[in-house]
Design a protein around this motif. Structure first.
Motif, mmCIF file in Angstrom:
data_model
loop_
_atom_site.group_PDB
_atom_site.id
_atom_site.type_symbol
_atom_site.label_atom_id
_atom_site.label_comp_id
_atom_site.label_asym_id
_atom_site.label_seq_id
_atom_site.Cartn_x
_atom_site.Cartn_y
_atom_site.Cartn_z
ATOM 1 N N TYR A 216 0.881 -1.033 0.157
ATOM 2 C CA TYR A 216 -0.036 0.035 0.093
ATOM 3 C C TYR A 216 0.942 1.355 -0.002
ATOM 4 N N TRP A 236 -5.314 11.564 -4.553
ATOM 5 C CA TRP A 236 -5.893 10.156 -4.343
ATOM 6 C C TRP A 236 -7.209 10.026 -5.283
ATOM 7 N N ASP A 240 -5.581 5.399 -9.471
ATOM 8 C CA ASP A 240 -6.102 4.144 -9.472
ATOM 9 C C ASP A 240 -4.805 3.311 -9.803
ATOM 10 N N GLY A 242 -3.948 0.477 -7.893
ATOM 11 C CA GLY A 242 -4.163 -1.282 -7.744
ATOM 12 C C GLY A 242 -3.715 -1.465 -6.446
ATOM 13 N N MET A 243 -3.354 -0.551 -5.397
ATOM 14 C CA MET A 243 -3.173 -0.852 -4.109
ATOM 15 C C MET A 243 -3.803 0.480 -3.348
ATOM 16 N N PRO A 244 -4.022 0.010 -2.000
ATOM 17 C CA PRO A 244 -4.855 0.950 -1.142
ATOM 18 C C PRO A 244 -4.048 2.152 -0.616
ATOM 19 N N ARG A 264 -14.722 4.994 0.830
ATOM 20 C CA ARG A 264 -13.722 4.621 -0.065
ATOM 21 C C ARG A 264 -13.263 3.067 -0.115
ATOM 22 N N SER A 265 -13.315 2.308 -0.912
ATOM 23 C CA SER A 265 -12.818 0.874 -0.698
ATOM 24 C C SER A 265 -11.334 0.926 -0.944
ATOM 25 N N ASP A 266 -10.755 1.926 -1.349
ATOM 26 C CA ASP A 266 -9.190 1.864 -1.666
ATOM 27 C C ASP A 266 -8.411 2.489 -0.483
ATOM 28 N N ARG A 268 -7.801 3.300 3.518
ATOM 29 C CA ARG A 268 -8.096 2.703 5.175
ATOM 30 C C ARG A 268 -7.420 3.659 5.967
#
Length: 387
Positions: A216, A236, A240, A242-244, A264-266, A268
């Motif tokens: 990440y 951000w 995109d 491909g990692m959070p 957002r899903s990407d 944390r």
């Protein structure tokens, strides 16, 4: 040698890089066989003071006679070879300089920020860089309420800078700047160049280093505007990768960051992390991003990433250009520019290049930021002051 370290510890409720640096240097010196003593005051103690005592704390910021007397007693009893001063705000005050002068003990001071030329020490106001007080009377700081947004709270700090500036410049044998970028700003504000040395902060060997490809992009630090958090959020939105994105820390923007991450899903948000958890987060990262919009005097998290073989992305101002070789041990982006930050993040995560930059970052750490390098520079500064 006998070293007396003078420091006003910041409140324990918020992480303090200065407190950590002081603790690490004391441990380093003691481990090398030097006799190290501490003369400390703690900002936590203000909460237990009477109402009258708390009310008079701001009056003692520019000059605290009690601190002078107390330190004088310690100097007479211990007779150190050198005194190392870190922070004197708010309970010690520059009166400790007079005690050192009276005892004829040489003093060095580490400058952790820009407090000698800017009352709040940040060179930052209302979302932009500010140098209105550099080399001048700090009247603008009071007018704008630069400390905590309050003219009343700023006034004691401005008075401190105005009345004690010459005392600092004449009473300290050697100033230790934590970057050359900081040194140049302070010299521009009138400080004596011949007594100002650069001594970067050091970082201990981490418990874990990166061994696998990063999982990440990591932001680790205070969640504030000047740290570039909103800039990172905007960048951000354009990416995109491909990692959070993982954000760790706390601060005024915590609620905003938490809501944004939850939507957002990407992304944390993991909150405040202890030292061991921070090292683990860094060791699993593809890159550490430090998009500060203010002029960082150093950049500890960048060096912590280097030690773990992780390249950093950072703004190309303040201390970062002397820590990171752009395109070799990390990537620099144009300060405050969303598109530039987004492009830097794209560049740094390319697998082959990421691995090469991580190896170069580790070499940079080994040459300039290990405890042994820090000890050599610290002792050299003391010997120079004593000489």
């Amino acid at each position: 040698m006998k070293v007396l370290v003078v420091h006003n510890r910041y409140r324990s409720e918020q992480p303090s890089g200065e407190n950590n640096v002081v603790d690490q240097e004391v441990e380093l010196l003691a481990g090398a066989g030097h006799d190290v003593r501490l003369f400390e005051r703690r900002s936590d103690d203000i909460a237990s003071m009477s109402l009258l005592e708390r009310a008079t704390v701001p009056l003692r910021v520019p000059w605290n006679p009690a601190s002078r007397v107390a330190l004088a007693e310690v100097l007479r009893a211990d007779r150190p070879d050198v005194v190392h001063i870190h922070n004197t705000f708010p309970l010690l005050s520059p009166s400790v300089l007079a005690a050192c002068t009276d005892a004829r003990v040489p003093a060095v001071a580490t400058l952790h920020n820009y407090g000698m030329v800017c009352p709040p020490g940040t060179l930052y106001r209302d979302g932009h860089l500010c140098g209105e007080c550099v080399g001048k009377k700090p009247v603008p700081a009071v007018q704008h309420g630069c400390y905590r947004g309050s003219r009343v709270a700023t006034l004691p700090m401005a008075v401190n800078v105005a009345v004690n500036r010459r005392r600092w410049w004449s009473g300290i044998s050697r100033f230790l700047c934590i970057s050359d970028a900081q040194r140049q700003v302070l010299i521009g504000g009138g400080m004596p160049a011949e007594r100002m040395l650069v001594k970067h902060n050091f970082v201990a060997e981490p418990a874990v280093r990166r061994t696998l490809p990063g999982e990440y992009v990591l932001y680790l630090g205070r969640l504030t505007e000047e740290k570039g958090v909103r800039l990172l959020m905007n960048a951000w939105e354009r990416l995109d990768l491909g990692m959070p994105l993982v954000l760790a820390g706390t601060g005024p923007m915590q609620d905003e960051v938490s809501r944004w991450a939850a939507a957002r899903s990407d992304v944390r948000y993991v909150g405040l992390a202890d030292k061991a958890r921070c090292q683990e987060l860094i060791a699993r990262a593809a890159t550490v991003v430090v998009p500060s919009t203010w002029l960082e005097a150093f950049g500890l998290v960048v060096v912590e990433a280097m030690a773990a073989e992780v390249p950093a992305v950072a703004a190309a101002h303040g201390a970062f250009p002397e820590l990171i070789e752009d395109g070799v041990s990390g990537v620099l982006h144009q300060p405050g520019d969303v598109a530039s930050l987004a492009e830097a993040l794209r560049q740094v995560i390319a697998p082959a290049r990421n691995r090469e930059m991580g190896e170069a970052a580790r070499l940079r750490y080994e040459k300039g930021f290990t405890p042994s390098v820090g000890l050599d520079r610290l002792v050299a500064a003391y010997e120079s002051a004593m000489g």
